[in-house]
Scaffold this active site. Structure first.
Site: not given
Ligand code: GLN
Length: 251
Positions: A102, A202
């Site tokens: 992510c 995740h």
């Molecule tokens: N801040 C990033 C987004 O919202 C990544 C978020 C995350 O790693 N879950 O796209």
């Protein structure tokens, strides 16, 4: 690879920014990688690497970096620019097995434009770029990936506002069956480049997708030792967890 062949072999695992980049159980990926090595009689050494540290990342076999929010990503972005970016780029080109989840995946691309209008330069290792949209993409996802023969599904949980688009040379990790994936539009999820995988999944993703864990371990061993046929493990529990996650996602 038999127990005897495994003896004396060491897998060096680097956990990048464990305190800052760790959402939705991402740390479990490091545990899964280490444990599947140990079950096969391989030695494992896990090193946590944080802001300001200046390691030679190509010296590791596997590098892992979890997801994080925009605030953490800005700190990492600065550390990439001033301290680690070059070393990480070299490691990826040299074939280190890398898993980036992510927020980490986003920072390996060309740039990430946040919903607040901040443009963070990425490392540019991956042929991809990310721009935040108004609606967050949240939920359980199922992806079919031909990284494996035969193709397998990957399951995980995604929560991102960033929409990632792949350049023409980039190869997606898989095709979205359930959920949003890279951007909720083109049906693609993640990216594979050399021995690196970027993904929005995740969960933690590796414990319930052991074929992806083994893909990373196998790539790592092949790079260091030239050959690596991994001994199959008893994955009945992992398969049950995988199927339960697929069902929960409505797949
Ligand atoms: N801040 C990033 C987004 O919202 C990544 C978020 C995350 O790693 N879950 O796209």
């Amino acid at each position: 690879m038999s127990e005897r062949e495994a003896a004396g072999r060491m897998v060096r695992l680097c956990h990048l920014y464990p305190d800052l980049m760790n959402l939705y159980g991402d740390r479990g990926n490091v545990i899964a990688l280490a444990q599947r090595c140990r079950w096969r009689g391989l030695g494992v050494e896990v090193t946590a690497v944080g802001l300001g540290d200046r390691p030679e990342l190509a010296a590791y076999d596997i590098v892992f970096m979890g997801g994080g929010q925009d605030r953490e990503q800005e700190l990492i972005c600065h550390d990439f620019e001033t301290v680690k970016g070059h070393s990480l780029g070299e490691a990826v080109e040299d074939g280190v097995a890398l898993l980036a989840i992510c927020g980490a995946y986003q920072l390996l691309g060309r740039y990430y434009l946040t919903s607040a209008g901040v443009q963070m330069p990425g490392l540019g290792i991956l042929d991809a770029w990310t721009e935040a949209g108004r609606r967050r993409m949240i939920g359980n996802a199922v992806v079919e990936s031909d990284l494996f023969t035969p193709p397998r599904t990957l399951v995980g949980f995604e929560n991102h506002s960033g929409r990632t688009h792949l350049g023409s040379k980039a190869r997606p990790l898989g095709r979205v069956l359930k959920g949003y994936g890279n951007n909720g539009e083109d049906g693609q999820e993640g990216l594979v480049y050399r021995n690196s995988v970027g993904t929005y999944l995740h969960g933690s993703v590796l414990p319930k997708n052991p074929w992806l864990t083994d893909w990373l371990i196998e790539r790592a061993l092949r790079r260091r030792y030239g050959e690596a046929a991994l001994r199959p493990l008893d994955d009945r529990l992992e398969e049950v967890a995988h199927r339960a996650a697929v069902r929960r996602a409505g797949g």
